[in-house]
Design a protein around this motif. Structure first.
Motif, PDB file in Angstrom:
ATOM      1  N   THR A   1      83.384   1.785 -64.843  1.00 30.30           N
ATOM      2  CA  THR A   1      82.636   0.516 -64.894  1.00 30.30           C
ATOM      3  C   THR A   1      82.299  -0.037 -63.515  1.00 30.30           C
ATOM      4  N   GLU A   2      83.304  -0.033 -62.630  1.00 26.97           N
ATOM      5  CA  GLU A   2      83.099  -0.688 -61.337  1.00 26.97           C
ATOM      6  C   GLU A   2      81.962  -0.018 -60.551  1.00 26.97           C
ATOM      7  N   ARG A   3      82.020   1.313 -60.468  1.00 26.44           N
ATOM      8  CA  ARG A   3      80.980   2.051 -59.732  1.00 26.44           C
ATOM      9  C   ARG A   3      79.606   1.830 -60.352  1.00 26.44           C
ATOM     10  N   VAL A   4      79.577   1.816 -61.682  1.00 27.63           N
ATOM     11  CA  VAL A   4      78.290   1.659 -62.367  1.00 27.63           C
ATOM     12  C   VAL A   4      77.720   0.258 -62.116  1.00 27.63           C
ATOM     13  N   THR A   5      78.592  -0.753 -62.166  1.00 35.47           N
ATOM     14  CA  THR A   5      78.125  -2.129 -61.932  1.00 35.47           C
ATOM     15  C   THR A   5      77.512  -2.261 -60.545  1.00 35.47           C
ATOM     16  N   GLU A   6      78.171  -1.650 -59.560  1.00 43.28           N
ATOM     17  CA  GLU A   6      77.670  -1.676 -58.185  1.00 43.28           C
ATOM     18  C   GLU A   6      76.288  -1.007 -58.114  1.00 43.28           C
ATOM     19  N   ALA A   7      76.164   0.168 -58.760  1.00 41.18           N
ATOM     20  CA  ALA A   7      74.891   0.901 -58.748  1.00 41.18           C
ATOM     21  C   ALA A   7      73.795   0.105 -59.467  1.00 41.18           C
ATOM     22  N   GLN A   8      74.189  -0.629 -60.529  1.00 40.23           N
ATOM     23  CA  GLN A   8      73.202  -1.456 -61.255  1.00 40.23           C
ATOM     24  C   GLN A   8      72.630  -2.519 -60.321  1.00 40.23           C
ATOM     25  N   ARG A   9      73.528  -3.080 -59.503  1.00 39.81           N
ATOM     26  CA  ARG A   9      73.103  -4.145 -58.580  1.00 39.81           C
ATOM     27  C   ARG A   9      72.078  -3.582 -57.591  1.00 39.81           C
ATOM     28  N   PHE A  10      72.393  -2.404 -57.042  1.00 44.51           N
ATOM     29  CA  PHE A  10      71.464  -1.758 -56.105  1.00 44.51           C
ATOM     30  C   PHE A  10      70.126  -1.482 -56.770  1.00 44.51           C
ATOM     31  N   ALA A  11      70.198  -0.945 -57.993  1.00 45.15           N
ATOM     32  CA  ALA A  11      68.962  -0.580 -58.702  1.00 45.15           C
ATOM     33  C   ALA A  11      68.099  -1.820 -58.919  1.00 45.15           C
ATOM     34  N   ARG A  12      68.739  -2.950 -59.284  1.00 43.77           N
ATOM     35  CA  ARG A  12      67.978  -4.188 -59.493  1.00 43.77           C
ATOM     36  C   ARG A  12      67.294  -4.641 -58.207  1.00 43.77           C
ATOM     37  N   MET A  13      68.067  -4.556 -57.096  1.00 44.34           N
ATOM     38  CA  MET A  13      67.497  -4.966 -55.811  1.00 44.34           C
ATOM     39  C   MET A  13      66.284  -4.100 -55.455  1.00 44.34           C
ATOM     40  N   GLU A  14      66.437  -2.788 -55.654  1.00 45.41           N
ATOM     41  CA  GLU A  14      65.343  -1.867 -55.314  1.00 45.41           C
ATOM     42  C   GLU A  14      64.114  -2.139 -56.165  1.00 45.41           C
ATOM     43  N   LEU A  15      64.351  -2.407 -57.462  1.00 44.32           N
ATOM     44  CA  LEU A  15      63.220  -2.693 -58.354  1.00 44.32           C
ATOM     45  C   LEU A  15      62.509  -3.958 -57.903  1.00 44.32           C
ATOM     46  N   ARG A  16      63.325  -4.977 -57.502  1.00 42.38           N
ATOM     47  CA  ARG A  16      62.729  -6.247 -57.083  1.00 42.38           C
ATOM     48  C   ARG A  16      61.888  -6.036 -55.816  1.00 42.38           C
ATOM     49  N   GLU A  17      62.475  -5.340 -54.860  1.00 37.23           N
ATOM     50  CA  GLU A  17      61.743  -5.065 -53.612  1.00 37.23           C
ATOM     51  C   GLU A  17      60.449  -4.332 -53.918  1.00 37.23           C
TER      52      GLU A  17
END
Length: 457
Positions: free
Chosen positions: A402-418
């Motif tokens: 869970t922890e690793r996936v949550t971190e990766a989700q955050r990155f993915a959201r940031m990249e999508l926003r950018e």
């Protein structure tokens, strides 16, 4: 009268007749295909005809109109390409045949097969699809190719705007994946096309499913057709192991990562319901070190073909796709299909899982069912007529991710926003010309920029 009797007897004897023919008929030559084309089949590694080819080719060579009910991977392109090339050899003519397809990828694929089969006789094809420069297509049409392979929207465009281009001498019309052409609301385009081509022609209609719309089209476009059906009612292949996973929707990403780890070494095709989710999940998986590539309707044509080729060449083992990619694409090796988002139309389930367990190989399909999908899932089970088993998982192991996936989700959201902001800026500078499958003028540039830096680190 004789013709209709023959038609009826064919209908009534359909199943047993096929069985007998499969025993007797071993080669394309036996079906009536000329020697040059038989050699071309050999070179392509087509040693013996598939069921749909055994049924359709002899009838097509007799000049009958055909409705072919066949799933993807059944060899249906050969079933219409061989008779058309056979006829073209007998009476050579430019703008001889038109093949309509729902998507651009399928159009390119059909064109490849026509060119491979007709290479020794110098067959010329033009692919007329959206997302590619109109001008170069007009030039290709001005050379009057033998075969035109097109998506309906762009073809209408050329029929209306390209000087000197018409299909008044057309001899063959093929509608491949007709159910899907109609589901994508191309009905008006198809009607327009039917109005500007000769009545006196041969028509082949291929579809995986016989919907009401397809029956209506059949009445409008075909004359006294013969039906060649090889797929029985919505069955999924025997060698396919199908499972489901019942999980809360917030843990979908985590379970996906668990499955990719558990079944590592296989090639995966993961289906998402939207372009956005495909993109997000691809970014998420890349952030976790998986080689995942997206394929969906908002990518430019060259990017789509690039993605597809990387996956075909096994340079990437995970392809994420929307239903754009789920039908008609010739992707040779998929070991596992994951329905990350359950399909809203149960028939799409059949097409999605049809990507694996092809040509006698075995394969797995795993469908994620969240609290919101129960009814859709029951419909799928009802359609295929079997209850699916649960895919075995170790829940404690899943939760450790869970922890690793949550971190990766955050990155993915940031990249999508950018990426979204970048896209807004670039859209103000550049008009967009993607027109397939509801591409709403959005080009995906995620493969460039940030992702490349990430790999370089």
């Amino acid at each position: 009268m004789a013709a209709s009797v023959e038609h009826d007897s064919l209908e009534s004897m359909e199943a047993p007749q096929t069985a007998v023919e499969v025993e007797e008929t071993k080669t394309f030559k036996d079906l009536g295909v000329t020697d040059v084309l038989c050699e071309a089949c050999d070179q392509l590694g087509w040693t013996k005809p598939t069921k749909i080819q055994i049924e359709a080719i002899p009838l097509a060579l007799q000049g009958r109109d055909i409705i072919g009910l066949a799933e993807t991977g059944s060899g249906k392109t050969g079933a219409f390409a061989l008779p058309i090339l056979n006829a073209l050899l007998e009476t050579p003519q430019r703008l001889f045949a038109l093949v309509l397809t729902p998507t651009r990828e399928l159009a390119f694929q059909i064109s490849e097969q026509f060119e491979a089969l007709g290479s020794s006789i110098g067959v010329q094809c033009a692919v007329i699809v959206g997302g590619i420069d109109s001008m170069s297509q007009s030039l290709a049409l001005a050379k009057k190719p033998h075969i035109v392979i097109a998506t309906p929207g762009r073809l209408i465009d050329h029929l209306e705007n390209t000087k000197g281009f018409n299909l008044r001498a057309l001899k063959y019309l093929v509608m491949d994946e007709a159910d899907r052409i109609l589901n994508m609301d191309f009905e008006t385009e198809v009607d327009k096309i039917l109005k500007v081509i000769p009545r006196d022609r041969k028509t082949f209609l291929f579809s995986a499913t016989m919907t009401k719309k397809v029956q209506k089209l059949q009445r409008a476009a075909l004359k006294n057709p013969v039906k060649c059906a090889v797929s029985s009612k919505y069955q999924t292949v025997e060698k396919l192991q199908q499972y489901y996973l019942f999980i809360p929707s917030k843990f979908k990403d985590t379970y996906l990562v668990y499955i990719l780890n558990e079944l590592a070494g296989n090639s995966f095709m993961i289906f998402c319901s939207t372009c956005n989710n495909t993109q997000r999940t691809a970014l998420l998986l890349r952030n976790l070190g998986f080689t995942a590539i997206p394929l969906h309707g908002q990518m430019s044509q060259s990017k789509r073909l690039g993605s597809l080729n990387k996956f075909k060449a096994k340079a990437r083992s995970i392809l994420l796709a929307t239903d754009v990619a789920s039908r008609g694409l010739d992707i040779p090796h998929v070991d596992v299909v994951v329905n990350f988002d359950i399909p809203t139309h149960s028939k799409d389930y059949i097409h999605r899982v049809g990507r694996t367990a092809r040509a006698g190989r075995s394969g797995k399909a795993i469908t994620f069912v969240t609290q919101y999908d129960v009814e859709l899932f029951q419909r799928i089970e009802h359609l295929i007529g079997k209850k699916l088993p649960v895919f075995p998982t170790q829940d404690d192991e899943v939760m450790m991710l869970t922890e690793r996936v949550t971190e990766a989700q955050r990155f993915a959201r940031m990249e999508l926003r950018e990426h979204g902001e970048k896209k807004k800026r670039s859209r103000e500078d550049v008009g967009d010309n993607d027109d397939t499958e509801g591409a709403i003028g959005v080009r995906n540039k995620v493969a460039g920029g940030k992702m490349k830096k990430r790999k370089g680190r």
